[in-house]
Design an enzyme around this catalytic site. Sequence first.
Site, PDB file in Angstrom:
ATOM      1  N   HIS A 113     -11.526  -5.192   8.384  1.00  0.00           N
ATOM      2  CA  HIS A 113     -11.955  -4.928   7.005  1.00  0.00           C
ATOM      3  C   HIS A 113     -13.155  -3.990   6.890  1.00  0.00           C
ATOM      4  CE1 HIS A 113      -9.477  -8.395   5.928  1.00  0.00           C
ATOM      5  NE2 HIS A 113      -9.599  -8.040   4.681  1.00  0.00           N
ATOM      6  N   GLU A 145       0.815  -1.219   0.000  1.00  0.00           N
ATOM      7  CA  GLU A 145       0.000   0.000   0.000  1.00  0.00           C
ATOM      8  C   GLU A 145       0.844   1.263   0.000  1.00  0.00           C
ATOM      9  OE1 GLU A 145      -0.571  -2.640   1.843  1.00  0.00           O
ATOM     10  OE2 GLU A 145      -2.620  -3.276   1.416  1.00  0.00           O
TER      11      GLU A 145
END
Lengths: 324, 314
Positions: free
Chosen positions: A129, A60
């Site tokens: 999540h 990321e």
Amino acid sequence: MATTTFREAFRAGLREALAADDRVFLMGEDVGRYGGCFAVSQGLLEEFGERRVRDTPLSESAFVGAGIGAALGGARPVVEIMTVNFSLLALDQILNNAATLRHMSGGQLGVPLVIRVPTGPGRQLAAQHSHTLEGIYAHIPGLRVLTPATLADARGMLAPALADPDPVLVFEQIALYGTSGELPDDAGPVDISRAAVRRPGTDVTLVAYGGSLAPTEAAAEQLATDGVSAEVVDLRVLRPLDEATVLASVARTHRLVVVDNAWRSGSPSAEIAARVAEHALYELDAPIERVCGVEVPLPYPHHLEEAALPGVADVVAAARRAVG
Amino acid sequence: MTDPKDALALHTAMTRIRRFEERCVELYSAGDIRGFMHLCIGEEAVAVGVTAALGADDAVVSTYREHGHALARGIPMEALFAEMFGRTTGCSGGRGGSMHLFDAARRFYGGNAIVAGGIPLAVGLALADSYTARPQVTACLFGDGAFAEGEFHESLNLAALWGLPVVLCCENNRYAMGTSLARSHAQTDLALRAASYGVRSWAVDGMDAPAVRDAVRLAVDTARAGGGPCFLELRTYRFRAHSMYDADRYRERSEIAGWQEHDPLGALVADLDPDDVAAAEAAIAEEIDAAVAAAQAAPREPVADLTRHVLAER
């Protein structure tokens, strides 16, 4: 009018952006061959090729940073981070580079980058999540933070986000992707600077954004059957915040309920409550009500996930307390 | 054997950096420069060698120890002093200070104070060049400390995977702040580690300006020709502490003295005409005096402008 889903509306925005400007490319985890972790970019690799739709490693910080560098270099990248929790791995790049380069360089370097981030609860994805962390980004000067909660916004926010000379983060509700509704055939770009009054009313203002808009609108519907006229304000943009629209609504209704899927402490709801207290305290005929996420990491079981989030009944009860 | 004219140019460029930083120390002690300030005295060959290998359209991404890189890239001395004094004529409008020197026109992208934070940016700049099929190359300077950050490894993997035109120049001065490479890395052969990503990697004597320049030139030519990224470990040493706040208690004096025998300025000076060196010194002293005076006379930004440069002005 055509029936469409949020997923298709987001995809239509992406397809249009890719077709309109060769500087635009997509980059992120599984955006290409897989078709997008939530299938938003399905078909775009086949349509636009690997130069324009780029699968990245699970890195990321590197691929968000590379997006920032590519934007500095004249490209218009649209970077997708798989979920909001993973965006924290790139928070350094977003905060220390994307948001600050313009300032540190004395206005010389802008970062015209769009970052798409699926966010929010509703799929039993548990505590790594599905959080609502948009407020963390709304804390950071130098960013624009968008929370599309309607099909028109899902379709129409990307084009102006790409035209923006600064980094724009678009938080897409995971729970909404499969939701369908009517969207005008000529739906196009929308304003990304203003909040929107989704439903006019006279008795109480209900402020929501992103994932909290749908239960808030349902609550307004229910309140109407009981004779309470609720005005629903959709913030749409968490930064820079359009407080004028909220203050104007409170000046009409004199009561405020803020609905927020995020944890109560330090959430966007806290910011809204503070701004109204600062600027419109004497307009209020009742204490400000907040209906927020319970302060717990989101649990996996369906009933506990539901219980951790503002529900229609919670919003209705808060509005009733406000109107006395 | 370096050509004498070439040697004089490199020596002068390095001397200019050293004298600039020596003046910075005086100005810091006087309180004219504040904040964190990191000197590159001893590492001038890296700054001069790397920038000499680049074209005007190539990009440079740097760290917080970037005075030398900025000067060698051609940012005017006055704009650097003014930046450190926080004046509007600074190269970053006074908003950045010593750690955040930027110059868009010279494609100088910082000035990044997060260790390894600039490496993904460099990869992205190279991605933009690759994406648009432009012939530019990005040189990314960072210290050995960046090797311990995941971002370095993520970025190297991405650059290698996509064959991007970026030259990763690791300024290995053996210390990450106050911790030596040997105390923080299981494997201290950095070129070896970088090579494991399939990136052409080699080590260079970072105290030898012509050697640095020639190595970077080879890497830049490789990248420009579509050969993908290269990694260079430029082995150097800083003669001063990590920053002005650092008491430098973690190094033996003898270690510093040993490296000073390989001073990059001294390495070239033996072959030069002393009159040429003296003339260059005099010109540099004059340039510094004029730049400091101009920077000191430059205006401070009005407080009313405080919130400028957050978002684009429209």
